[in-house]
Design an enzyme around this catalytic site. Sequence first.
Site: not given
Ligand code: ACO
Length: 379
Positions: A261, A316
């Site tokens: 998140h 979610d």
């Molecule tokens: N699985 C694996 N690794 C993850 C995940 C994940 N679901 N989420 C974040 N990370 C890791 C990233 O790879 C990144 O690692 P790094 O620093 O080694 O590159 C680090 O954690 C930061 O992640 P970002 O994607 O840069 O974080 P951001 O704040 O931009 O994105 C997001 C947040 C979009 C929710 C992301 O966590 C994601 O894509 N999650 C999966 C999709 C999801 O479940 N979305 C629902 C969100 S809740 C909602 O909308 C109600």
Amino acid sequence: MEFREPIPGLENVPIKYTKITYIDGEKGELYYRGYNIVDLFNNSTYEETAYLLLFGKLPSPHDLEKFKEHMFEGRRTALEVIEEVSRLSTENALDRIKIGLILATKYVDSWPRFRGKQVVVDELLAVAPKILGLVHALTAYAVSLDPNIVEENLEASCAELLCKALVSDCMQKHIHILDKLLIVYADHGLSASAFAATVVASTLSSLLYALEAAISALQGPLHGGALEKVARMLEAIPLEKVEEYVSRKLAQKEKLMGFGHRVYKTYDPRAKLLKRLAAKLALNNNGLREAYLKAIALELHALKTLAAKRVYPNVDFWAATLLLIMGVRPENQLPVFVYSRTAGWLAHIIEYLENNKILRPRAIYRGPLGLKYRPLESR
Ligand code: ACO
């Protein structure tokens, strides 16, 4: 003019002051209008919570009755819209809701008006409960495809209408669970969908068009679209393959749906509440317990790697599990989010319009200038 560097994803960039929702991403706490989500989850109803988000205070019994009457009026208005939507060929439930919103502009006037330089916010607040009822009715039809679902449940509670539309054998326990689920989904600050709605509203467009934009933003898998992806993942992987699946995904640097998140750097408090509900329901439901067991295994294996990055299950993840245990098909899960979050979207749009300024950021140009045009034949 001097520009600062662009801020990717507008991370931590504020665009307004708010009195609606406070999130402490470090402690994992969420408050609607000052009330802790745990308190609302344990004691409130969705109707009360929606009122709280829109009007800033808990309703008196009289306020709540009036609020419900306005929502029922919205449901009645939806009957004509549903009739029109049912004649169109549509791909999925969310398309039906979005088309319904657009068609509803004929019946519901939600264009902002002015008194002097100020948007007349009271008029928008007055129409908001009707719009909420309209969206609930459209969603109930969109997931059930039953043309009579709304008419037969015109004055049912929000959770009951949704339950009858979603669950083939809707029981009191399902209604209770959906009511809780609707409370935790009702708002979450300036999420991508609330922001999209705010951008549209800031041009002084109709609230219905702003909501249509919110739903489009919600559909992407990085936002609410994750709900359906989680449900499909839990359906597809056999329990004994969960560990292997998680390891492979993470080794390939792919994201696990339902984890992570932008704001929470600890366990999402909404996910915690829903996980508890899923456990209770799974214990009493042999047939569909499988989804719960897979979710527990998935979380366990994922956190071995992801906890170090402060990536935890989000709302979610546990909402999809809970809905699967209740027998809600993956394609019908995101409409549940829309049903609930419309209250929060409306609250944010109207709050922004109190001090409206068109949202119009800039891009810093880094391309060439002064190129000479060459006619097509000579290129
Ligand atoms: N699985 C694996 N690794 C993850 C995940 C994940 N679901 N989420 C974040 N990370 C890791 C990233 O790879 C990144 O690692 P790094 O620093 O080694 O590159 C680090 O954690 C930061 O992640 P970002 O994607 O840069 O974080 P951001 O704040 O931009 O994105 C997001 C947040 C979009 C929710 C992301 O966590 C994601 O894509 N999650 C999966 C999709 C999801 O479940 N979305 C629902 C969100 S809740 C909602 O909308 C109600």
